[in-house]
Design a protein around this motif. Structure first.
Motif, PDB file in Angstrom:
ATOM      1  N   MET A   1      52.390  -5.706  26.877  1.00  0.00           N
ATOM      2  CA  MET A   1      52.697  -7.085  27.223  1.00  0.00           C
ATOM      3  C   MET A   1      51.404  -7.867  27.481  1.00  0.00           C
ATOM      4  O   MET A   1      50.390  -7.298  27.873  1.00  0.00           O
ATOM      5  N   SER A   2      51.473  -9.186  27.309  1.00  0.00           N
ATOM      6  CA  SER A   2      50.271 -10.004  27.404  1.00  0.00           C
ATOM      7  C   SER A   2      49.922 -10.425  28.822  1.00  0.00           C
ATOM      8  O   SER A   2      48.862 -10.959  29.063  1.00  0.00           O
ATOM      9  N   GLN A   3      50.855 -10.185  29.783  1.00  0.00           N
ATOM     10  CA  GLN A   3      50.626 -10.583  31.171  1.00  0.00           C
ATOM     11  C   GLN A   3      50.381 -12.086  31.299  1.00  0.00           C
ATOM     12  O   GLN A   3      49.577 -12.539  32.106  1.00  0.00           O
ATOM     13  N   ARG A   4      51.093 -12.870  30.521  1.00  0.00           N
ATOM     14  CA  ARG A   4      50.889 -14.319  30.530  1.00  0.00           C
ATOM     15  C   ARG A   4      51.381 -14.989  31.818  1.00  0.00           C
ATOM     16  O   ARG A   4      51.086 -16.159  32.048  1.00  0.00           O
ATOM     17  N   MET A   5      52.133 -14.255  32.657  1.00  0.00           N
ATOM     18  CA  MET A   5      52.614 -14.820  33.916  1.00  0.00           C
ATOM     19  C   MET A   5      51.911 -14.198  35.120  1.00  0.00           C
ATOM     20  O   MET A   5      52.366 -14.351  36.255  1.00  0.00           O
ATOM     21  N   GLN A   6      50.811 -13.530  34.873  1.00  0.00           N
ATOM     22  CA  GLN A   6      50.086 -12.852  35.944  1.00  0.00           C
ATOM     23  C   GLN A   6      49.703 -13.826  37.064  1.00  0.00           C
ATOM     24  O   GLN A   6      49.179 -14.914  36.813  1.00  0.00           O
ATOM     25  N   GLY A   7      49.995 -13.431  38.306  1.00  0.00           N
ATOM     26  CA  GLY A   7      49.635 -14.243  39.458  1.00  0.00           C
ATOM     27  C   GLY A   7      50.617 -15.351  39.774  1.00  0.00           C
ATOM     28  O   GLY A   7      50.435 -16.085  40.750  1.00  0.00           O
ATOM     29  N   LYS A   8      51.684 -15.489  38.974  1.00  0.00           N
ATOM     30  CA  LYS A   8      52.639 -16.568  39.202  1.00  0.00           C
ATOM     31  C   LYS A   8      53.878 -16.059  39.939  1.00  0.00           C
ATOM     32  O   LYS A   8      54.267 -14.892  39.826  1.00  0.00           O
TER      33      LYS A   8
END
Length: 257
Positions: A1-8
């Protein structure tokens, strides 16, 4: 996975099953800390357990989206615990079924309490929190093809979902300057507990699928992917949009049977 929501931090209503559960799982796969809410604790706990077993971060909050105090309180408390709110997915809904002439006023109003009022309460709360945080955010409201096309025996539900569509456009216009985006996903028939009755046997399923150009009903994961896109920074310049995720159902007047 790209971790595009990391930290959200993401809050998903109606997260115990169907589209809400699939969305919570998908957001967590991409790195979000996910809070899900619903009226029943057991299915919420099952979704949280699945997310955590896969290494994601999630928690469940029992709250009735049709109760202003409960729903607003749940969102505000989640933002306080996590220090921010980046994504809100208003997915919970309720509906009644029946002929218009036999629909009571109470049944009519029952279509609006969760679907429209809940979306309003959630969106209003998220706008305040996201503006105060200064980081902007994304609100994704789940509508229905019933809100765009006339649907017999579902007049109240259709009216409620139409309200969600246009309410979301107004909210998008108000939130844009603060970097708060508001968009809508528009499913047709998706295989969830809510549609189990209309897909209960092969004849009913085939009859439904004949009306869909792609020849099948949708899967919750397909709606979750669309919600993820609109919630992510990949959709940074998209607001006030209604995205059909319906296998082409809304694109055609009729299909060959």
């Amino acid at each position: 996975m790209s971790q595009r929501m990391q930290g959200k931090v993401a809050f998903v209503s109606g997260g115990g099953s169907g589209i809400g559960a699939a969305t919570a799982i998908r957001l967590a796969q991409e790195g979000a800390s996910v809070v899900i809410c619903g009226r029943r604790q057991e299915p919420l706990d099952a979704v949280v357990a699945q997310i955590r077993a896969a290494g994601g971060q999630a928690e469940a909050v029992q709250a009735d989206v049709g109760d202003e105090t409960q729903y607003v309180g749940a969102i505000e408390a989640a933002a306080q615990r996590h220090g921010r709110l980046d994504v809100l997915v208003n997915n919970a809904m309720a509906f009644t079924w029946g002929a218009l002439e036999s629909t009571s006023t109470a049944e009519w109003h029952a279509n609006f309490r969760t679907t429209v009022d809940g979306t309003f309460w959630g969106t209003r709360t998220a706008l305040r929190l996201m503006k105060a945080g200064g980081q902007g955010g994304s609100i994704v409201n789940v509508s229905s093809i019933c809100g765009q096309l006339g649907t017999p025996w579902m007049a109240g539900y259709s009216a409620a979902k139409a309200a969600v569509d246009n309410f979301s456009r107004a909210a998008a216009a108000e939130g844009a300057a603060a970097g708060v985006r508001v968009n809508v996903v528009v499913p047709a028939v998706v295989e969830t507990p809510a549609t189990a009755g209309m897909l209960a046997d092969e004849a009913s399923r085939r009859s439904t699928e004949k009306l869909i150009p792609m020849g099948r009903v949708g899967r919750p994961e397909e709606l979750a992917n669309a919600i993820l896109f609109l919630a992510s920074d990949e959709a940074a310049y998209i607001t006030g949009a209604s995205l059909p995720v319906d296998g082409g159902r809304s694109a055609v007047l009729v299909t060959a049977l």
